[in-house]
Design a protein around this motif. Sequence first.
Motif, mmCIF file in Angstrom:
data_model
loop_
_atom_site.group_PDB
_atom_site.id
_atom_site.type_symbol
_atom_site.label_atom_id
_atom_site.label_comp_id
_atom_site.label_asym_id
_atom_site.label_seq_id
_atom_site.Cartn_x
_atom_site.Cartn_y
_atom_site.Cartn_z
ATOM 1 N N ALA A 17 0.842 -1.208 0.000
ATOM 2 C CA ALA A 17 0.000 0.000 0.000
ATOM 3 C C ALA A 17 0.875 1.256 0.000
ATOM 4 N N GLU A 21 -0.336 0.858 -3.987
ATOM 5 C CA GLU A 21 -1.294 -0.143 -4.475
ATOM 6 C C GLU A 21 -2.607 -0.018 -3.700
ATOM 7 N N GLU A 22 -3.643 0.448 -4.371
ATOM 8 C CA GLU A 22 -4.896 0.735 -3.674
ATOM 9 C C GLU A 22 -5.570 -0.524 -3.155
ATOM 10 N N ALA A 24 -4.262 -3.155 -1.972
ATOM 11 C CA ALA A 24 -3.645 -3.562 -0.706
ATOM 12 C C ALA A 24 -4.206 -2.724 0.432
ATOM 13 N N PHE A 25 -4.396 -1.429 0.151
ATOM 14 C CA PHE A 25 -4.949 -0.568 1.195
ATOM 15 C C PHE A 25 -6.389 -0.984 1.506
ATOM 16 N N PHE A 62 -4.679 6.870 4.314
ATOM 17 C CA PHE A 62 -4.203 6.629 2.946
ATOM 18 C C PHE A 62 -3.207 7.715 2.520
#
Lengths: 195, 311
Positions: A17, A21-22, A24-25, A62
């Motif tokens: 993330a 990498e969205e 993963a978030f 984020f």
Amino acid sequence: MEISEREQAEVSLILRAQQGEERAFEELVKRHDESVLRLALSMTGNRCDAQDVYQETFLRAFAKLHGFRFESSFKTWLLRIAANQSINVRRKRRLRSFFPLMTAECESDNAFLFIADDQPDPDDDIRSEEIGREIAAALKRLSDRERSVFCLRHEQQLKLREIAVVLNCAEGTVKNLLFRACRKLRIGLKSFVEE
Amino acid sequence: MAKKGKGCSEYQQDLVLLYYNELPPAEKKALHAHLTECAACRQEQEKWTTIFQNTAPASLDHEWLRQNRQALFYRLRGHVRPAFRQRPVLVWAFQAGVLAVLLIFSFMLGRHERPSDVSAPALNDLFTAGRAVATEIGSMSPFLLGIKKITANPDGTIEISYQMMNDMRIQGRPSEPEVQHILRYAMQNDDAGVRLHAVKATQLLAETPEQVEQTTVAALETILEDEANVGIRLAVIKTFAVFSSTPRIQALLFKTMLHDSSEAVRIQAFKSLTEHEASGELEQYLNSAQADSNVYIRLKSLDLLKRKELL
């Protein structure tokens, strides 16, 4: 000390993330969002503010994820953001209370309820609601920090030293805040306890 | 350890911690022993238990959680700014009205006459000792720091005792002994900012590692052991990382990785130690790191052990 598979997967998700990498978030959100929403609900006392806190917490997380350096667990880090957000929301709500037109939209509801749900007796349901209201009223009397400590210990089951990390204060301070919160709750629920 | 001679009121304070299982073992044992003897405290314990059990949180509405999650993912994927909560038009109108009133009010407040320029007194005359002092580098006017005493003497003179202060500036290479000396002095300053800058400045010594005085290393070592400020300890680790990797510095980093209370400092020490993978001691560092309470250190050390086929 062994590393559990879950911990290993979490570190890997965080690292992915952090690279942007969205997905993963999103996986991290799924792992922890229940705790965040629960804390937000009990801290703010109503759904309307709780969902604002939920959204803001993860959007901030984020945005600031690159700064996460594994110095605490990811959950502790998220709960710290959520607790701060909740305190901000409560502060804003208090300010808004000076402008009556702005407070009508979010009615306070009981985040804590009496949990004797397994008893089907209707009298018990009424009693549950009554106690739920008493508890909500007692919780309202707690200061922001007392409420944070109580929610994090009682509801999130965090240890005192973890709460100290979340609130960025000494463990002794957390202990004192917990005492004060419990004493105030006890006074608020006197009629219920003394029966 | 439980205190001797505790009374019921003190034991009753411990009941909250007992419920949350946060009492140290000795105090827990003492409290349990007291509870078997004291009916009043047992009753108190029951009351607390009733309160805690009945303030259990309601179960979370999972449908609501799902909706919130979906809204969040939508915003994350689209990178949209948080939507403003829908508010009735009346509220917007009210807010706009308040804003307009505030703007008009502040505009009116700002409409006052600008004061005419007052000729500023010669500040230097007011705050300097007036008389230039000859120094090794020429004459200067010292600044007054404070007046201690003013005495009118019988001979018609006035005696003024005052303190004075002048900023001094020294500029030189970090390798110069005078610079290192002042940096070491600054590392003991009361101001944490000054201490931090002093430590950071020593990082410039990386260009001339052979010029690093052992006293400077010893000063940094003392900071690492005694400094309460985590940021300053981190800066020391970073300084050591840029110094040439002597056995002494390696040993200091290793000690820090094992014992420092801050996870940030331990992580930094771990990174510095494992940066040079050719180090002969790498296996020892990695094995020791396996016992760390921080999951990142454990995972990274395990990864390295596997990569270096040391497992």
